[in-house]
Design an enzyme around this catalytic site. Structure first.
Site, short mmCIF file in Angstrom:
data_model
loop_
_atom_site.label_atom_id
_atom_site.label_comp_id
_atom_site.label_asym_id
_atom_site.label_seq_id
_atom_site.Cartn_x
_atom_site.Cartn_y
_atom_site.Cartn_z
N ASP A 89 -49.85 0.79 5.79
CA ASP A 89 -49.80 -0.64 5.49
C ASP A 89 -50.85 -1.06 4.46
O ASP A 89 -52.01 -0.68 4.54
CB ASP A 89 -50.03 -1.46 6.76
CG ASP A 89 -48.86 -1.35 7.72
OD1 ASP A 89 -47.97 -0.51 7.47
OD2 ASP A 89 -48.84 -2.11 8.70
N ASP A 92 -38.22 0.25 10.87
CA ASP A 92 -39.59 0.72 11.00
C ASP A 92 -39.74 1.76 12.13
O ASP A 92 -39.46 1.46 13.30
CB ASP A 92 -40.47 -0.52 11.27
CG ASP A 92 -41.94 -0.24 11.13
OD1 ASP A 92 -42.34 0.94 11.15
OD2 ASP A 92 -42.69 -1.22 11.01
C1 GLA Z 1 -45.67 -1.69 10.57
C2 GLA Z 1 -45.14 -1.85 9.15
C3 GLA Z 1 -45.53 -3.22 8.63
C4 GLA Z 1 -44.98 -4.29 9.55
C5 GLA Z 1 -45.45 -4.07 10.98
C6 GLA Z 1 -44.75 -5.00 11.95
O1 GLA Z 1 -47.04 -1.67 10.60
O2 GLA Z 1 -45.62 -0.83 8.32
O3 GLA Z 1 -45.07 -3.39 7.31
O4 GLA Z 1 -43.58 -4.27 9.47
O5 GLA Z 1 -45.19 -2.75 11.40
O6 GLA Z 1 -45.09 -4.76 13.28
#
Ligand code: GLA
Length: 512
Positions: A338, A278
């Protein structure tokens, strides 16, 4: 009074005056830089890992400058008001591009700072206590130049979109060893494993710091990752994990920055089968243009371990990742921000994937984010639409609900084998929008063996009678039509098929 005593009174008054004014002057001088220094505020945690925010301040009388480091962000203070008795700091992100701005409020109380920020205008500030920390602690790490671009060999995995479960949507920072075991138990018993779900993926917040050799450590929520992997493997399932190419993850935990090969080796030694990587914390050091090189680094590191580890890129669809994802070793890449457990969030993401269809292929998939099915924010009809749309998109199917505690309806949606067969079709061609009028859409997806999946979506707030004209979809010679939610063949004598589609509902057909 004698002349002598008047004189001595005058002298003592003068002395008192002098002393008093020196005190005032010196305390003002102290006040004018008393905030200068490196301040650290520790966040309360339930996992033994202390995450700290750093306020590196320089006070020059009325002006406070410096930097702030909080979770994965680094900010530069642009503007301040007040002083030790009460101040505000306005700061913006140091990547120079982002619009992200924060305002902190604080004051000096004894030797400590009480400092906090308002997350939303209507919410009160939660103040944290910051104490003096050694200069340099929490400073921006030195930048490591990204490697020159070279193509990473395909790892041979994810010939069909990965299926499994991920902890984030439901558990966020509350995920722990016992919950992961419970989910593995549930998945191996509730029909999901038979339906093809295999990965149990731990998202952010498992990490602690590093040992003296730089090895990544787990926090107290995950006492023994190897033992957990063994447990999951014994159930015939696989274990996934999460990290960031930056110094910190999105939740402010330890990232893999400068430790890519070492972390990949640790994952392999633990028995990890899937990595979600990420971007978050990397943005303080790298530009979006440098993403491919930065992702390539971990792609190569994973390959070097010789363990089959699915590589999932999570950078929210920036920098047209679908164009370079496969070249850096990615098996899947997030195409959006997200997802949330709402109809609007799910449909805004899902119905916007049309243009990306050409980039999906066996081994390399567009990832419109994890499933929200069963999390409670949508109706079952809406969750069927979610499942159908993701299947049409050849999207990874990563359930995001609490599988230990779920309704039969949710399991039925998640384990509909005929819908899963569409998702997992070995041709690996992503579906496209074939027709749209207002709230009504028809999508088609070519399947192996000359079949076609046809999804009739009603995004409207009223039930709708919708018709498919076979000729419009180049399906005039169709022979067998099967409804994949009703699990029955349907009779379609004519040139078109008319059907009533529920509010926010779908009719999903397989035409041959
Ligand atoms: C980001 C990602 C999510 C999750 C969070 C965890 O927002 O897009 O899918 O993994 O981080 O902190």
């Amino acid at each position: 009074m004698s002349e002598v005593s008047v004189k001595s009174l005058f002298v003592s008054l003068l002395l008192i005056g002098l002393v008093a004014s020196t005190v005032v002057i010196s305390s003002r001088a102290q006040q004018s830089d008393v905030l200068t220094g490196n301040w650290a505020a520790a966040s309360p945690s339930n996992d033994g890992y202390v995450r700290k925010a750093y306020f590196n301040l320089k006070q020059d009388g009325e002006q406070i400058t410096g930097t702030i480091r909080a979770t994965q962000f680094f900010y530069k203070i642009n503007k301040s008001t007040g002083g030790p008795d009460g101040f505000t700091l306005e700061a913006s992100m140091m990547d120079g591009k982002s619009e992200r701005k924060v305002t902190y409020e604080g004051k000096l109380v004894g030797n400590e700072l009480q400092i906090g920020r308002r997350n939303r205008p209507d919410q009160p500030i939660t103040f944290q206590t910051a104490v003096r920390a050694p200069e340099g602690e929490g400073a921006m790490p030195a930048r490591i130049e990204p490697p020159p671009l070279r193509k990473v060999q395909y790892n041979g995995l994810a010939k069909t979109p990965p299926m499994g479960w991920n902890s984030w949507n439901k558990f966020a920072g509350r995920i722990d060893d016992a919950t992961v075991r419970g989910i593995a138990d549930a998945m191996s018993k509730n029909g999901m494993k038979e339906a093809g779900y295999v990965y149990i993926n731990i998202d952010d917040t498992w990490e602690a710091g590093r040992d003296a050799q730089g090895n990544i450590l787990t926090n107290t929520k995950f006492p023994d990752m190897k033992a957990l992997a063994d447990y999951v493997h014994k159930k015939g399932l696989k274990l996934g994990i999460y990290s960031s190419p930056g110094p910190n993850t999105c939740a402010g935990y330890e990232g893999s920055y400068g430790h890519e090969e070492q972390d990949a080796r640790t994952y392999a030694a633990w028995g990890i089968d899937y990595l979600k990587y990420d971007w978050c914390g990397a943005r303080i050091l790298y530009t979006d243009e440098e993403m491919p090189a930065v992702y390539q680094k971990m792609g190569e590191a994973l390959l070097k371990t010789k363990r089959p580890i699915v590589y999932s890129l999570c950078q929210y669809g920036r920098q047209d990742v679908w164009k370079w994802g496969p070249d850096v070793g990615g098996n899947l890449w997030r195409t959006t921000g997200d997802i949330r457990d709402t109809w609007d969030s799910m449909t805004n993401i899902g119905f916007r994937q049309n243009e990306l269809a050409q980039f999906a292929k066996p081994g390399h998939w567009n990832d419109p984010d994890m499933l929200e099915i069963g999390n409670g924010g949508m109706t079952d009809a809406e969750y069927r639409t979610h499942m159908s749309l993701w299947a049409m998109l050849a999207a990874p199917l990563l359930a995001g609900n609490d599988l230990r505690n779920t309704t039969p309806a949710t399991i039925e949606i998640l384990t509909n084998k005929e819908v899963i067969a569409v998702d997992q079709d070995k041709l690996g061609k992503q579906g496209r929008q074939a027709w749209k009028s207002g709230d009504q859409e028809i999508w088609t997806r070519p399947l192996s063996g000359g079949a076609t999946a046809v999804a009739i979506f009603n995004r409207g707030k009223e039930e709708a009678k919708m018709s498919v004209k076979w000729a419009d979809l180049q399906l005039a010679n169709k022979k067998v039509v099967r409804d994949l939610w009703l699990h029955q063949e349907i009779t379609t004598a004519g040139l078109e098929y008319s059907v009533t589609v529920a509010v926010h509902g779908v009719v999903l057909l397989r035409v041959k």
